[in-house]
Design a protein around this motif. Structure first.
Motif, PDB file in Angstrom:
ATOM      1  N   ALA A 241      71.851  14.105  47.237  1.00 21.97           N
ATOM      2  CA  ALA A 241      72.680  13.402  48.225  1.00 21.97           C
ATOM      3  C   ALA A 241      73.971  14.125  48.587  1.00 21.97           C
ATOM      4  CB  ALA A 241      73.003  11.993  47.742  1.00 21.97           C
ATOM      5  N   GLN A 242      74.056  15.435  48.333  1.00 18.96           N
ATOM      6  CA  GLN A 242      75.260  16.160  48.726  1.00 18.96           C
ATOM      7  C   GLN A 242      75.084  16.910  50.046  1.00 18.96           C
ATOM      8  OE1 GLN A 242      77.722  18.039  45.684  1.00 18.96           O
ATOM      9  NE2 GLN A 242      76.209  17.430  44.155  1.00 18.96           N
ATOM     10  N   GLY A 243      73.859  17.143  50.430  1.00 20.84           N
ATOM     11  CA  GLY A 243      73.624  17.836  51.690  1.00 20.84           C
ATOM     12  C   GLY A 243      72.145  17.965  51.952  1.00 20.84           C
ATOM     13  N   THR A 244      71.810  18.230  53.198  1.00 23.34           N
ATOM     14  CA  THR A 244      70.414  18.479  53.535  1.00 23.34           C
ATOM     15  C   THR A 244      70.347  19.456  54.698  1.00 23.34           C
ATOM     16  OG1 THR A 244      68.274  17.456  54.055  1.00 23.34           O
ATOM     17  CG2 THR A 244      70.202  16.557  55.173  1.00 23.34           C
ATOM     18  N   LEU A 245      69.281  20.196  54.736  1.00 21.34           N
ATOM     19  CA  LEU A 245      69.094  21.200  55.774  1.00 21.34           C
ATOM     20  C   LEU A 245      68.583  20.537  57.039  1.00 21.34           C
ATOM     21  CD1 LEU A 245      67.579  24.707  55.336  1.00 21.34           C
ATOM     22  CD2 LEU A 245      66.757  23.261  57.171  1.00 21.34           C
ATOM     23  N   ILE A 246      69.159  20.919  58.168  1.00 21.56           N
ATOM     24  CA  ILE A 246      68.675  20.416  59.454  1.00 21.56           C
ATOM     25  C   ILE A 246      68.236  21.578  60.329  1.00 21.56           C
ATOM     26  CG2 ILE A 246      70.199  18.420  59.358  1.00 21.56           C
ATOM     27  CD1 ILE A 246      71.859  19.738  61.595  1.00 21.56           C
ATOM     28  N   GLY A 247      67.421  21.274  61.285  1.00 21.94           N
ATOM     29  CA  GLY A 247      66.984  22.253  62.263  1.00 21.94           C
ATOM     30  C   GLY A 247      66.546  21.532  63.516  1.00 21.94           C
ATOM     31  N   GLY A 248      65.922  22.258  64.383  1.00 21.62           N
ATOM     32  CA  GLY A 248      65.450  21.646  65.614  1.00 21.62           C
ATOM     33  C   GLY A 248      65.330  22.672  66.710  1.00 21.62           C
ATOM     34  N   ASP A 249      65.359  22.185  67.946  1.00 17.98           N
ATOM     35  CA  ASP A 249      65.142  23.068  69.069  1.00 17.98           C
ATOM     36  C   ASP A 249      65.871  22.541  70.295  1.00 17.98           C
ATOM     37  OD1 ASP A 249      63.602  20.834  69.648  1.00 17.98           O
ATOM     38  OD2 ASP A 249      61.687  21.841  69.414  1.00 17.98           O
ATOM     39  N   GLY A 250      65.777  23.302  71.360  1.00 16.02           N
ATOM     40  CA  GLY A 250      66.427  22.909  72.599  1.00 16.02           C
ATOM     41  C   GLY A 250      66.059  23.866  73.706  1.00 16.02           C
ATOM     42  N   TYR A 251      66.799  23.797  74.780  1.00 17.07           N
ATOM     43  CA  TYR A 251      66.541  24.660  75.932  1.00 17.07           C
ATOM     44  C   TYR A 251      67.826  25.333  76.386  1.00 17.07           C
ATOM     45  CZ  TYR A 251      61.748  23.075  76.738  1.00 17.07           C
ATOM     46  OH  TYR A 251      60.409  22.831  76.620  1.00 17.07           O
TER      47      TYR A 251
END
Length: 460
Positions: free
Chosen positions: A317-327
């Protein structure tokens, strides 16, 4: 690929991106002036044609048909705009993406991973869209940390599409068989270790916990696990490795103990996602780190059952990896092409109830509805999107409640710079721990630190 919980937190490593591109060639005063001069609404009588990347491939029949239907609906709404769809799988092919960018061969509106936006901005390979987004209804409600990824030099260079964050995917049926409460998944790494041991004790080839350690995926998961313990992969300025630390040793010691002391990770190692998903589908795996989008894959490709799986936040619960995409937009786009592209992105990606968020249509098409991601909005649009998603859910959303509720204090962190090169180095560290009972963690981290420092130095 997010949760119903808010991401309204400071994302370490993301906010720094806002200033990294002050010297980007595409942020010249001439560009800014030209953009401002042409930033009014698109003349509805102006004919514009734009190419748009990442149309779903023919193999994804339902998704491709939904895309084509959306294009038809958009063109009916804007009869003088023509969308020319370009499909590719993967949408951003690492074998061709860099060359296409350098050659100016990208679509007018091209698909990017969040982790690539920074370099694209720095290299002047995107159009400045700052003065064109004022008319986007939900722009001010987009998750700020996602928008920050597309900012540089005080300007805006793209718009987000989806996001994901890592959590703990677990088999509810195995939890029950092991005498564990599937509605109370582990919240610490000590609890993960204890639960994995109980699940592995069921025998019959069942593995309590699995982790990746090949094809750069081991380094990726090591990063997620570091963030969960409050650690860093690189220093805040991105110049030096930071994983040779107490948190780095804790991650590896936990894996070492589960693998060799508890025997809860099984004997087969050097795993990657293509190994772990069928293990989960066949009921042979208790837990692994995952984003929500793994659940439909396990069901569709490996005949798993939605009701068997739960999703919890990252342990620690101290951090988590995020990602994703876009244009982002081609540097050569005309102002009218930028305006048309933004209208399309607003229709397809940024409006609850339409495009990617047309949950009613997706339910009709038997697409999975009810996962807690993507979640790119704050405020009223977030509430509206969640309501429509919940009303049309065809998945057991209660199984994802722990993940969806989350913890508002958790920091959401992007991947490090030069991520894939760093992951390749860290793969070797994780795989050594999981394949060699006598692996020297301190030595492994020290040698990896030297290699990564070289990678970061050469990136300057």
């Amino acid at each position: 690929m997010k949760r119903a919980r808010r991401l309204a937190v400071v994302v370490a490593g993301v906010t720094t991106l806002a200033g990294v591109a002050a010297c980007a060639s595409s942020s010249s005063n001439d560009d800014k002036g030209r953009s401002a001069a042409n930033a009014g609404p698109l003349d509805p009588n102006t004919k514009v044609s734009i190419t748009v990347g990442c149309q779903p491939p023919k193999s994804s029949k339902a998704l491709r048909q939904e895309w084509n239907n959306d294009v038809a609906a958009f063109e009916k709404l804007h009869p003088n705009i023509t969308i020319v769809s370009k499909d590719a799988f993967p949408c951003e092919d690492p074998k061709t993406f860099t060359a296409k960018l350098a050659g100016g061969q990208m679509e007018n509106v091209y698909y990017v991973y969040l982790t690539d936006a920074k370099n694209i901005i720095e290299n002047g390979q995107a159009a400045d869209i700052t003065n064109y987004v004022s008319g986007v209804k939900n722009y001010k409600y987009l998750q700020p940390q996602l928008l920050n990824v597309f900012k540089g030099g005080g300007r805006l260079w793209g718009l987000p599409k989806t996001n994901y964050s890592m959590g703990l995917l677990y088999n509810r049926k195995l939890f029950q068989q092991a005498g564990l409460n599937p509605d109370q998944p582990p919240t610490t790494w000590d609890e993960v270790r204890a639960d994995a041991k109980k699940i592995a004790a069921l025998g019959n080839g069942i593995v309590g916990y699995a982790d990746y350690s090949a094809n750069n995926q081991g380094g990726w998961h090591f990063t997620a696990e570091m963030y969960s313990q409050g650690g860093d992969i690189v220093t805040p300025d991105g110049k030096k490795a930071a994983f040779n630390s107490p948190q780095g040793r804790a991650v590896l010691q936990n894996l070492q103990q589960m693998r060799w002391t508890d025997n809860s990770m099984g004997s087969k190692q050097l795993l990657q996602i293509s190994d772990v998903q069928p293990m989960m589908a066949s009921g042979k795996l208790g837990m692994y780190l995952s984003a929500p989008d793994n659940i439909p894959t396990i069901k569709d490709q490996f005949q798993g059952k939605f009701e068997d799986y739960g999703l919890a936040p990252m342990p620690g619960a101290q951090g988590t990896l995020i990602g994703g995409d876009g244009y982002m937009f081609n540097r050569k786009d005309t102002p009218d092409q930028i305006k048309a592209g933004i209208l399309w992105l607003e229709f397809e990606n940024l409006t609850p109830g339409k495009g990617q968020f047309d949950w009613a249509q997706k339910a009709i098409d038997k697409q999975p509805v009810g996962l807690p991601q993507p979640n790119i909005f704050t405020g009223p649009p977030a509430a509206e999107e969640l309501q429509v998603r919940t009303q049309n859910a065809n998945l057991p959303v209660q199984n994802y409640k722990a993940f969806a509720d989350g913890d508002p204090k958790v920091k959401y962190r992007l991947e490090p710079p030069q991520a894939q090169q760093i992951y390749a180095v860290l793969d070797g560290v994780v795989s050594s721990v999981l394949t060699n009972r006598n692996a020297d963690i301190n030595s492994l981290l020290s040698k990896a630190e030297t290699k990564v420092n070289g990678i970061l130095a050469n990136a300057d």
